[in-house]
Design a protein around this motif. Structure first.
Motif, PDB file in Angstrom:
ATOM      1  N   ASP A 203       0.850  -1.185   0.000  1.00  0.00           N
ATOM      2  CA  ASP A 203       0.000   0.000   0.000  1.00  0.00           C
ATOM      3  C   ASP A 203       0.887   1.236   0.000  1.00  0.00           C
ATOM      4  O   ASP A 203       2.050   1.193   0.432  1.00  0.00           O
ATOM      5  N   LEU A 204       0.340   2.337  -0.489  1.00  0.00           N
ATOM      6  CA  LEU A 204       1.087   3.578  -0.627  1.00  0.00           C
ATOM      7  C   LEU A 204       0.194   4.752  -0.285  1.00  0.00           C
ATOM      8  O   LEU A 204      -0.972   4.798  -0.671  1.00  0.00           O
ATOM      9  N   ASN A 205       0.741   5.696   0.471  1.00  0.00           N
ATOM     10  CA  ASN A 205      -0.005   6.877   0.868  1.00  0.00           C
ATOM     11  C   ASN A 205       0.647   8.125   0.292  1.00  0.00           C
ATOM     12  O   ASN A 205       1.835   8.355   0.486  1.00  0.00           O
ATOM     13  N   VAL A 206      -0.114   8.909  -0.429  1.00  0.00           N
ATOM     14  CA  VAL A 206       0.367  10.182  -0.949  1.00  0.00           C
ATOM     15  C   VAL A 206      -0.566  11.286  -0.473  1.00  0.00           C
ATOM     16  O   VAL A 206      -1.765  11.246  -0.732  1.00  0.00           O
ATOM     17  N   ALA A 207       0.009  12.243   0.249  1.00  0.00           N
ATOM     18  CA  ALA A 207      -0.745  13.416   0.716  1.00  0.00           C
ATOM     19  C   ALA A 207      -2.001  13.018   1.486  1.00  0.00           C
ATOM     20  O   ALA A 207      -3.052  13.641   1.350  1.00  0.00           O
ATOM     21  N   GLY A 208      -1.900  11.953   2.292  1.00  0.00           N
ATOM     22  CA  GLY A 208      -3.014  11.540   3.131  1.00  0.00           C
ATOM     23  C   GLY A 208      -3.995  10.586   2.493  1.00  0.00           C
ATOM     24  O   GLY A 208      -4.986  10.207   3.121  1.00  0.00           O
ATOM     25  N   ALA A 209      -3.753  10.175   1.244  1.00  0.00           N
ATOM     26  CA  ALA A 209      -4.657   9.257   0.537  1.00  0.00           C
ATOM     27  C   ALA A 209      -3.953   7.923   0.319  1.00  0.00           C
ATOM     28  O   ALA A 209      -2.977   7.844  -0.428  1.00  0.00           O
ATOM     29  N   TRP A 210      -4.462   6.881   0.989  1.00  0.00           N
ATOM     30  CA  TRP A 210      -3.911   5.540   0.803  1.00  0.00           C
ATOM     31  C   TRP A 210      -4.510   4.904  -0.443  1.00  0.00           C
ATOM     32  O   TRP A 210      -5.704   5.028  -0.706  1.00  0.00           O
ATOM     33  N   LEU A 211      -3.675   4.228  -1.198  1.00  0.00           N
ATOM     34  CA  LEU A 211      -4.108   3.627  -2.462  1.00  0.00           C
ATOM     35  C   LEU A 211      -5.294   2.690  -2.280  1.00  0.00           C
ATOM     36  O   LEU A 211      -6.301   2.796  -2.989  1.00  0.00           O
ATOM     37  N   ILE A 212      -5.175   1.751  -1.334  1.00  0.00           N
ATOM     38  CA  ILE A 212      -6.239   0.766  -1.143  1.00  0.00           C
ATOM     39  C   ILE A 212      -7.543   1.446  -0.757  1.00  0.00           C
ATOM     40  O   ILE A 212      -8.604   1.165  -1.325  1.00  0.00           O
ATOM     41  N   GLN A 213      -7.472   2.352   0.197  1.00  0.00           N
ATOM     42  CA  GLN A 213      -8.682   3.046   0.651  1.00  0.00           C
ATOM     43  C   GLN A 213      -9.308   3.854  -0.475  1.00  0.00           C
ATOM     44  O   GLN A 213     -10.531   3.964  -0.581  1.00  0.00           O
TER      45      GLN A 213
END
Length: 214
Positions: A168-178
């Motif tokens: 999983d990866l989070n960019v600027a508070g947004a996780w990919l899976i979510q």
């Protein structure tokens, strides 16, 4: 329905994260230490992107080649897809699961291919890594400095017998899976797992033809 694709920056950084793992074998990076692995390959991948004009220009064939041959061994994209689908993953047949993994992977590849050209002189700053020796699921936190502005970039990894794997990866508070869970669930509720696969397939065909999905 909300826009199905991630913002270009998110997509570009996803490719950045994936491309980093293409260097793991060549660089002899120790995959038993999640933070050291991420830090080492991050430095390597910045040099690779700057040196490879085909990647910077968004060459989809080159990027796909890198993903299939070098990136996937160091990530668990099947786990990513499973978590994004939630309970619907168990409803899918083995064939549908394989199709979902492939179409989701291609969606992300085709989405971020064009965004790679944006990378030039970005720098990465890593935050102190905090984890117990017994932890099997960790987050390595960092920030990409773009035009003087920090953009949060975090990696979620879990421990396997072969070493740590990113899922999983989070960019600027947004996780990919979510980011995809709700959208996948909505499509599955409308037309089932087969409908979601068809939707992703059609989007990939549009992107392959140079069209921007609506």
């Amino acid at each position: 329905m909300k826009k199905f694709f991630l913002i270009p920056l998110f997509a570009a950084l996803l490719s950045f994260a994936g491309a980093a793992f293409a260097q793991t074998n060549a660089g002899g990076v120790d995959a038993s230490s999640p933070d050291v692995m991420i830090k080492t390959v991050t430095n390597q991948v910045l040099d690779t992107i700057r040196a490879d004009k085909s990647i910077r220009s968004g060459d989809i064939n080159r990027i796909t080649e890198v993903v299939n041959k070098q990136i996937l061994p160091y990530t668990d994209f099947r786990r990513t897809t499973q978590l994004a689908m939630g309970r619907a993953w168990r409803q899918a047949t083995p064939e549908q699961q394989d199709q979902m993994v492939e179409q989701f992977k291609m969606l992300l590849i085709r989405t971020y291919a064009g965004a790679l050209s944006q990378f030039r002189d970005q720098q990465v700053q890593f935050k102190p890594f905090r984890a117990a020796p017994t932890d099997t699921d960790v987050v390595v936190r960092s920030a990409v400095i773009n035009n003087g502005q920090p953009v949060e970039l975090d990696y979620r990894l879990y421990k396997t017998p072969q070493g740590w794997r990113v899922y999983d990866l989070n960019v600027a508070g947004a996780w990919l899976i979510q980011a995809y869970q709700q959208q996948f669930a909505q499509k599955i509720n409308e037309s089932g797992v087969s409908g979601l696969i068809q939707f992703l397939t059609e989007r990939n065909q549009q992107l392959a033809a140079g069209k921007q999905p609506t």
